[in-house]
Design a protein around this motif. Structure first.
Motif, PDB file in Angstrom:
ATOM      1  N   ASN A 106      13.553  62.824 -30.182  1.00  0.00           N
ATOM      2  CA  ASN A 106      14.842  63.008 -29.964  1.00  0.00           C
ATOM      3  C   ASN A 106      15.057  64.423 -29.468  1.00  0.00           C
ATOM      4  OD1 ASN A 106      17.538  63.054 -29.912  1.00  0.00           O
ATOM      5  ND2 ASN A 106      18.093  63.113 -32.442  1.00  0.00           N
ATOM      6  N   ILE A 107      14.866  64.655 -28.211  1.00  0.00           N
ATOM      7  CA  ILE A 107      14.756  66.224 -27.707  1.00  0.00           C
ATOM      8  C   ILE A 107      16.080  66.625 -27.297  1.00  0.00           C
ATOM      9  CG2 ILE A 107      14.196  67.313 -25.608  1.00  0.00           C
ATOM     10  CD1 ILE A 107      11.524  66.034 -25.806  1.00  0.00           C
ATOM     11  N   ASN A 108      17.015  65.778 -26.978  1.00  0.00           N
ATOM     12  CA  ASN A 108      18.262  66.302 -26.777  1.00  0.00           C
ATOM     13  C   ASN A 108      19.260  66.722 -27.808  1.00  0.00           C
ATOM     14  OD1 ASN A 108      18.186  65.734 -24.121  1.00  0.00           O
ATOM     15  ND2 ASN A 108      18.624  63.670 -23.982  1.00  0.00           N
ATOM     16  N   SER A 109      19.365  66.066 -28.893  1.00  0.00           N
ATOM     17  CA  SER A 109      20.161  66.683 -30.077  1.00  0.00           C
ATOM     18  C   SER A 109      19.489  66.463 -31.342  1.00  0.00           C
ATOM     19  CB  SER A 109      21.469  65.798 -30.198  1.00  0.00           C
ATOM     20  OG  SER A 109      21.123  64.430 -29.825  1.00  0.00           O
ATOM     21  N   PRO A 110      18.138  67.244 -31.948  1.00  0.00           N
ATOM     22  CA  PRO A 110      17.308  66.949 -32.683  1.00  0.00           C
ATOM     23  C   PRO A 110      18.300  67.704 -34.160  1.00  0.00           C
ATOM     24  CG  PRO A 110      16.354  68.615 -31.543  1.00  0.00           C
ATOM     25  CD  PRO A 110      17.515  68.041 -30.677  1.00  0.00           C
ATOM     26  N   SER A 111      18.356  66.850 -35.060  1.00  0.00           N
ATOM     27  CA  SER A 111      19.091  67.533 -36.197  1.00  0.00           C
ATOM     28  C   SER A 111      18.377  67.567 -37.299  1.00  0.00           C
ATOM     29  CB  SER A 111      20.402  67.064 -36.480  1.00  0.00           C
ATOM     30  OG  SER A 111      20.420  65.658 -36.812  1.00  0.00           O
ATOM     31  N   ILE A 112      17.545  66.424 -37.709  1.00  0.00           N
ATOM     32  CA  ILE A 112      16.422  66.242 -38.821  1.00  0.00           C
ATOM     33  C   ILE A 112      15.493  66.619 -38.023  1.00  0.00           C
ATOM     34  CG2 ILE A 112      15.733  64.966 -40.706  1.00  0.00           C
ATOM     35  CD1 ILE A 112      18.444  66.058 -41.065  1.00  0.00           C
ATOM     36  N   ILE A 113      14.365  67.204 -38.537  1.00  0.00           N
ATOM     37  CA  ILE A 113      12.823  67.398 -38.069  1.00  0.00           C
ATOM     38  C   ILE A 113      11.942  67.176 -39.260  1.00  0.00           C
ATOM     39  CG2 ILE A 113      13.877  68.803 -36.184  1.00  0.00           C
ATOM     40  CD1 ILE A 113      12.140  70.466 -39.288  1.00  0.00           C
ATOM     41  N   THR A 114      10.654  66.852 -38.714  1.00  0.00           N
ATOM     42  CA  THR A 114       9.486  66.689 -39.443  1.00  0.00           C
ATOM     43  C   THR A 114       8.394  67.768 -38.965  1.00  0.00           C
ATOM     44  OG1 THR A 114      10.132  64.700 -39.878  1.00  0.00           O
ATOM     45  CG2 THR A 114       7.802  65.287 -40.611  1.00  0.00           C
ATOM     46  N   VAL A 115       8.128  68.629 -39.833  1.00  0.00           N
ATOM     47  CA  VAL A 115       7.121  69.392 -39.497  1.00  0.00           C
ATOM     48  C   VAL A 115       5.649  69.031 -39.837  1.00  0.00           C
ATOM     49  CG1 VAL A 115       5.868  71.872 -39.785  1.00  0.00           C
ATOM     50  CG2 VAL A 115       8.398  71.601 -39.713  1.00  0.00           C
ATOM     51  N   ILE A 116       4.768  68.957 -38.912  1.00  0.00           N
ATOM     52  CA  ILE A 116       3.381  68.106 -39.454  1.00  0.00           C
ATOM     53  C   ILE A 116       2.309  69.430 -39.665  1.00  0.00           C
ATOM     54  CG2 ILE A 116       1.663  66.646 -38.448  1.00  0.00           C
ATOM     55  CD1 ILE A 116       4.436  65.249 -38.537  1.00  0.00           C
ATOM     56  N   LYS A 117       1.731  69.047 -40.677  1.00  0.00           N
ATOM     57  CA  LYS A 117       0.687  69.920 -41.431  1.00  0.00           C
ATOM     58  C   LYS A 117      -0.455  69.432 -41.223  1.00  0.00           C
ATOM     59  CE  LYS A 117       1.885  72.228 -45.242  1.00  0.00           C
ATOM     60  NZ  LYS A 117       2.860  72.313 -46.550  1.00  0.00           N
ATOM     61  N   ARG A 118      -1.401  69.637 -40.331  1.00  0.00           N
ATOM     62  CA  ARG A 118      -2.669  68.902 -40.205  1.00  0.00           C
ATOM     63  C   ARG A 118      -3.631  69.332 -41.508  1.00  0.00           C
ATOM     64  NH1 ARG A 118      -6.643  69.455 -34.891  1.00  0.00           N
ATOM     65  NH2 ARG A 118      -7.483  71.250 -35.942  1.00  0.00           N
ATOM     66  N   LYS A 119      -4.296  68.441 -42.019  1.00  0.00           N
ATOM     67  CA  LYS A 119      -5.194  68.513 -43.063  1.00  0.00           C
ATOM     68  C   LYS A 119      -6.449  69.570 -42.849  1.00  0.00           C
ATOM     69  CE  LYS A 119      -3.529  65.292 -46.399  1.00  0.00           C
ATOM     70  NZ  LYS A 119      -3.915  63.800 -47.013  1.00  0.00           N
ATOM     71  N   VAL A 120      -6.966  68.804 -41.579  1.00  0.00           N
ATOM     72  CA  VAL A 120      -8.296  69.440 -41.111  1.00  0.00           C
ATOM     73  C   VAL A 120      -8.003  71.053 -40.733  1.00  0.00           C
ATOM     74  CG1 VAL A 120     -10.037  69.470 -39.545  1.00  0.00           C
ATOM     75  CG2 VAL A 120      -9.343  67.565 -40.471  1.00  0.00           C
TER      76      VAL A 120
END
Lengths: 283, 178
Positions: free
Chosen positions: A267-281
């Motif tokens: 959802n590039i146009n109106s992002p409101s809730i986001i998830t940050v991805i933490k890579r394990k490796v």
């Protein structure tokens, strides 16, 4: 030349322009190179982020009531769509569970601890956005305190929307994937071609501000609608995050490689809730 | 309390700066379209009206410079954009204040011009710094939407800024005029 140095107004203007240009280039380079901002900057940014949360609250109450009316209108359509999906859900869940078990067993057999596709997530929300038209920057309410690091991938909805460019203690800046910043880090991606082989490339932005899968040698094997995922080869982003689907394929201006336009999944146009991805490796 | 009153304009500008980002976030689906869109600056209207209505106050330039530093670090993470643009806009507004009649329409014209100049400066600064690589047509396409946004913000906030700047000028308790 003598006249130039004698004219104080022109000389002063010249010096001011040089100072502004130097300040711009030095501070942009500093931002891109350093892993974290200075203590004073972090403190200032976190303080303003707190003020932003306070200011956002009454605004969200107002916009929330408008959104509620729109949500009510959309509910019937969503309900019909979800009813169709729900029939397949139980079967998908069972299959997913079986595959997860099989995957765990295979990893144990191969003595693999973590792979490129393993990651943890941190959920957050957008608190403000750069107010000018040109810079695609968001400010989110998660920072170093939650384990956020520079260059981590950020998702909104089903797809990737950008990456972290600056981390403060309780807030961070996210640069959208549609940014035309030439010095920005790009996502390494891959897609399955029609002949079953993997096609690798990177995500960039075309002159028409369309998302594109570039540096691809043989992109014509990719059919319209093919899903494009991160390959995990580009630093802090894990493998397997959906970026978008193939829209159309053209050649670049030199005719050397294919440029594949991508329809973004996130959802590039109106992002409101986001998830940050933490890579394990580790990187 | 008396000292706090001298800082009302500064507090209002800081809140306006935060509001810029919050409103830009809530209106992002409408105001940002592809490579062009409308910029959302409550702050710039405040700065222009400060320059027009309180042009003899030397403290104002330092206030807008400070707000510029905060804006640069909070929204962009680097210096040289708002740090330069805000004082420049204030200086220009202050310079034309003595020639312009103190009426709504004249102030609106200056605000529209400031909005355009700021948009153009930002486009130039970002292009030089390499943080954007967009054709000049993007700038031209964004002029009308930005002016529309400027008009809306000006109409909403005009009376508030005039009242605040005249009643509580920044660091000038002895110089109130209604």
């Amino acid at each position: 030349m003598k006249n130039f140095f004698k004219n104080k107004k022109i000389l002063a203007t010249f010096i001011v322009v040089i100072v502004i240009l130097s300040m711009l280039t030095i501070s942009v380079n500093l931002r891109n190179r350093r892993s974290a901002p200075t203590f004073v900057q972090k403190l200032g940014n976190d303080t303003i982020a707190i003020v932003a949360r306070v200011v956002k609250w009454p605004v969200s109450l107002f916009t929330g009531s408008i959104d509620s009316v729109q949500d009510l209108i959309d509910t019937q359509n969503e309900n019909d769509h979800l009813r169709k999906q729900i029939d397949n859900l139980a079967q998908t869940k069972a299959r997913n569970s079986a595959l997860e078990d099989e995957n765990t067993q295979l990893k144990q057999a191969l003595k693999l601890k973590s792979t490129l596709s393993d990651y943890n997530i941190v959920n957050g929300s957008v608190i403000s956005r750069s107010p000018d038209t040109w810079s695609d920057l968001l400010i989110i309410n998660q920072g170093a305190q939650s384990g956020i690091k520079k260059n981590m991938a950020v998702m909104s909805g089903p797809g990737v929307i950008g990456r972290i460019v600056e981390v403060n203690r309780t807030s961070s800046k996210v640069e959208l994937i549609t940014s035309t910043d030439k010095s920005a880090n790009r996502f390494a991606v891959e897609a399955d071609a029609a002949d079953g082989k993997k096609v690798h490339g990177i995500i960039s932005v075309t002159s028409g501000n369309e998302l594109a899968f570039t540096q691809v040698v043989d992109g014509r094997k990719l059919k319209r609608g093919t899903r494009v995922y991160t390959s995990g080869m580009g630093g802090r982003s894990p493998k397997g995050l959906l970026v978008g689907t193939v829209k159309k394929t053209t050649r670049d201006s030199y005719g050397l490689s294919d440029v594949i336009e991508i329809k973004p999944a996130g959802n590039i146009n109106s992002p409101s809730i986001i998830t940050v991805i933490k890579r394990k490796v580790a990187d | 309390m008396r000292i706090l009153r001298e800082w009302y304009v500064a507090i209002a500008l800081l809140v306006a700066l935060v509001l810029d980002g919050v409103i830009a976030f809530y209106a992002q689906g409408i105001i940002f379209k592809g490579t062009y869109g409308a910029s959302c600056w409550f702050t710039i209207i405040g700065i222009v009206l400060m320059g027009l209505c309180d042009d003899r106050n030397d403290s104002n330039i330092w206030l807008v410079f400070g707000i510029g530093i905060v804006a640069d670090l909070y929204y962009l993470g680097f210096l040289g954009v708002y740090t330069v643009a805000f004082p420049a806009v204030y200086f220009l507004a202050k310079s034309v204040a003595r020639f312009l009649p103190e009426i709504f329409w004249a102030r609106l014209m200056v605000s529209l011009a400031a909005y355009l100049l700021l948009d153009a400066y930002l486009f130039l600064a970002y292009s030089i710094a390499g943080t954007i690589s967009l054709p000049i047509s993007s700038l031209l396409m964004s002029i009308l939407p930005s002016w529309g946004m400027c008009l809306i913000i000006f109409l909403i906030t005009y009376s508030f800024w005039i009242w605040l700047i005249n009643k509580y000028p920044f660091l000038k308790p002895e110089n109130r005029f209604y």
